[in-house]
Design an enzyme around this catalytic site. Structure first.
Site, mmCIF file in Angstrom:
data_model
loop_
_atom_site.group_PDB
_atom_site.id
_atom_site.type_symbol
_atom_site.label_atom_id
_atom_site.label_comp_id
_atom_site.label_asym_id
_atom_site.label_seq_id
_atom_site.Cartn_x
_atom_site.Cartn_y
_atom_site.Cartn_z
ATOM 1 N N LYS A 44 10.088 37.540 -12.164
ATOM 2 C CA LYS A 44 9.498 36.791 -13.062
ATOM 3 C C LYS A 44 8.877 35.458 -12.607
ATOM 4 O O LYS A 44 9.853 34.543 -12.436
ATOM 5 C CB LYS A 44 10.336 36.724 -14.359
ATOM 6 C CG LYS A 44 9.608 35.959 -15.661
ATOM 7 C CD LYS A 44 10.713 35.958 -16.715
ATOM 8 C CE LYS A 44 10.000 35.323 -17.759
ATOM 9 N NZ LYS A 44 10.973 35.540 -19.107
ATOM 10 N N ASP A 149 14.017 36.881 -30.612
ATOM 11 C CA ASP A 149 12.577 37.751 -30.438
ATOM 12 C C ASP A 149 12.822 39.320 -30.282
ATOM 13 O O ASP A 149 12.253 39.795 -29.206
ATOM 14 C CB ASP A 149 11.817 37.017 -29.435
ATOM 15 C CG ASP A 149 10.355 37.398 -29.513
ATOM 16 O OD1 ASP A 149 9.607 37.189 -28.512
ATOM 17 O OD2 ASP A 149 9.795 37.698 -30.643
#
Length: 564
Positions: A44, A149
């Site tokens: 990432k 989330d």
């Protein structure tokens, strides 16, 4: 940190980039190969993919780094088969420009968002998915971590169908520094709990609402509150009734109990698990099972939802231009764009609610809100998360190394880097500077890097809140509110730490970890994760990604050595 070798793009001298898996508003996820361990991983890259975004928001790089570290620390607290596994975090060298890279387990089963693009799931699979993600959330909540989330793009699937929760980049950690300002809401409007839209944070029940909404979509094939605009979606989440499930069979009553707007009325984690297991039993015996869901081919092609009603849950339209990635359908790795939060008082009428939302929009919040609505994507990676200053749960203990077998250090010793703050005298100078600013040497925690020092210091004697401070170039700066002090974790008197032991700890780390030429080093002083005892942990890594840390008490007594 980034270099090339024989035409290969290498990160940290070890991870060869193969190709992008997906891009988000806060970074890109790459498929990569760990050339040291001969395995594929996901990397990432924590930075805005759009240079214009970075130029317009100069502080964004700092925020992204904080979010990367937050994600790594959140995941480091958890060791669970349904939570993303973090391998390593690559941080830029002190004093240099760069951005973090999080090294994660690569999952090849795709995301739940990908799966739902083909239509609703069979009910037994939905219930199993619910149990998997609930188990992950309960483990996180037990460690004081709220996800905030939960949505299909943040759930990855193993080849056997098991669900894995990822992207803790906007997680709320108990005692962690807040990454949002007052009046700003982080999350995806379609899956966010109504109480969070009203400004109520810190509730595990909010994650369970998001889970319930995700299961509704998986079973029913539609999102009951998705509207054509993000403003309309927020209003629907706050105010509009949720249609009763029609395809969910014995799961339907569970969803109806979970998707209530009063968080106190929702089942807690233990009760929800019992309800899901009862639904699974009913499905297994055929009692109350719904009619089989249509095959994916029978699902109509996705189309934009009309303003007045929900649309089919399907792949969102393609993004265009330089518009930032939107979180509802795409990379489960990029932190979500902040959403301006309407905060109507409880009991207000619908007209007042809409007026409040539109007032915020006119005040300049429309762009952030629209960008946060899941209506665009550039890909959905198949990967998992990574780790920063990882505790022992995610690293293996380094075997004891006989002195005769220890490589002789070469180059600059770890404890003698020129200009480094990692010396006893310079650390004491920083502590004294913090004292001059705050009146105390008793901190929540402190991290010493080569070029600067970060500290969390109570706002007043006996206070249960703390501020974040930075010491750099002889100056102390208050970076603002940090969070609340954990009552179970003692404060640490940094003046009583045996800083004279630091050079020896760094040398021992260098030798026992085999890090002969460190490229990154720092020391963290904070309560130990497992027993809250004060600890001092020097970290070292080299250009090949080798390294780890020494775990010692604040008097320099070594407990263990951990290799990353």
């Amino acid at each position: 940190m980034e270099n090339s070798e024989a035409g290969r793009r290498l990160i940290d001298g070890r991870f060869e980039l193969i190709g992008p898996l997906g891009a988000g508003g806060m970074g890109t996820v790459w498929r990569a190969r760990d050339i040291a361990l001969h395995r594929e991983v996901a990397l990432k890259e924590v930075r805005p993919p759009d240079p214009a975004t970075a130029a317009a928001q100069p502080d964004l790089a700092v925020q992204l780094r904080e979010r990367a570290i937050r994600e790594a620390r959140a995941l480091a607290r958890l060791a669970h088969p349904n939570v993303v596994t973090i391998h390593h975090i690559v941080e830029p060298a002190p004093g240099t420009e760069g951005h973090p890279w999080i090294v994660m387990e690569l999952l090849k089963g795709g995301s739940l968002h990908d799966r739902l693009a083909a239509g609703p799931m069979p009910l037994p699979e939905v219930v199993r998915l619910g149990l998997d993600i609930l188990s992950a959330l309960r483990a996180a909540h037990a460690e004081g971590v709220l996800h905030r989330d939960v949505k299909p793009a943040n759930v990855l699937l193993r080849p056997d169908g098991a669900g894995v929760l990822t992207d803790f980049g906007i997680a709320a950690l108990h005692g962690a520094t807040a990454l949002t300002s007052t009046g700003v809401l982080i999350g995806s409007p379609e899956y966010i709990a109504p109480e969070r839209c009203r400004g109520e944070e810190g509730l595990a029940a909010s994650d369970l609402w998001s889970l319930g909404m995700m299961l509704y979509v998986a079973a029913e094939g539609t999102h009951p509150l998705r509207r054509a605009t993000s403003l309309a979606t927020v209003v629907a989440v706050l105010d509009e009734p949720i249609p009763a499930p029609v395809r969910s069979g014995p799961l339907g009553p569970v969803l109806e109990r979970l998707l209530v707007r009063d968080p106190a009325a929702r089942p807690d984690g233990a009760e929800l698990e019992a309800l899901l297991r009862a639904a699974s039993t009913a499905l297994g015996t055929g009692a109350g099972a719904a009619a089989p869901a249509p095959a994916p081919a029978a699902v109509p092609a996705p189309a934009p939802a009309p303003v007045a009603g929900p649309g089919l849950y399907g792949p969102p339209p393609t993004t265009s231009g330089t518009r930032p990635f939107t979180p509802g359908g795409g990379s489960p790795y990029g932190p979500t764009t902040p959403v301006p939060a309407p905060a109507p008082a409880r009991g207000r009428g619908r007209a007042a609610l809409i007026g409040g939302v539109l007032a915020l929009a006119l005040a300049g919040g429309v762009v952030g809100l629209v960008q946060a609505l899941p209506d665009g994507t550039s890909g959905d990676p198949d990967a998992k998360g990574s780790k920063a200053s990882a505790p022992a749960t995610n690293v293996a203990q380094a075997p004891a190394t006989p002195k005769s077998a220890t490589p002789k250090p070469q180059g600059t010793p770890a404890s003698a880097a020129k200009g480094s703050l990692l010396t006893p005298d310079k650390v004491r100078t920083a502590v004294e500077a913090f004292k001059q600013q705050t009146g105390t040497t008793t901190f929540v925690e402190m991290t010493v890097y080569e070029g600067y020092v970060l500290a969390s210091i109570p706002t007043a004697p006996g206070a249960d809140t703390y501020d974040r401070y930075e010491y750099r170039d002889g100056q102390v700066k208050n970076d603002g509110p940090g969070g609340t002090v954990k009552p179970e974790e003692p404060l640490i008197d940094m003046a009583a730490v045996k800083w004279d032991a630091l050079p020896g700890l760094l040398e021992r780390a260098q030798q026992e970890l085999g890090v002969t030429k460190p490229t990154s080093r720092y020391v963290i002083v904070e309560p130990w994760l497992f027993d809250a005892s004060p600890s001092m942990r020097p970290y070292l890594t080299d250009e090949y990604g080798r390294g780890g840390y020494v775990y010692a008490d604040t008097q320099g007594n070594v407990k263990k050595v951990y290799r990353s």
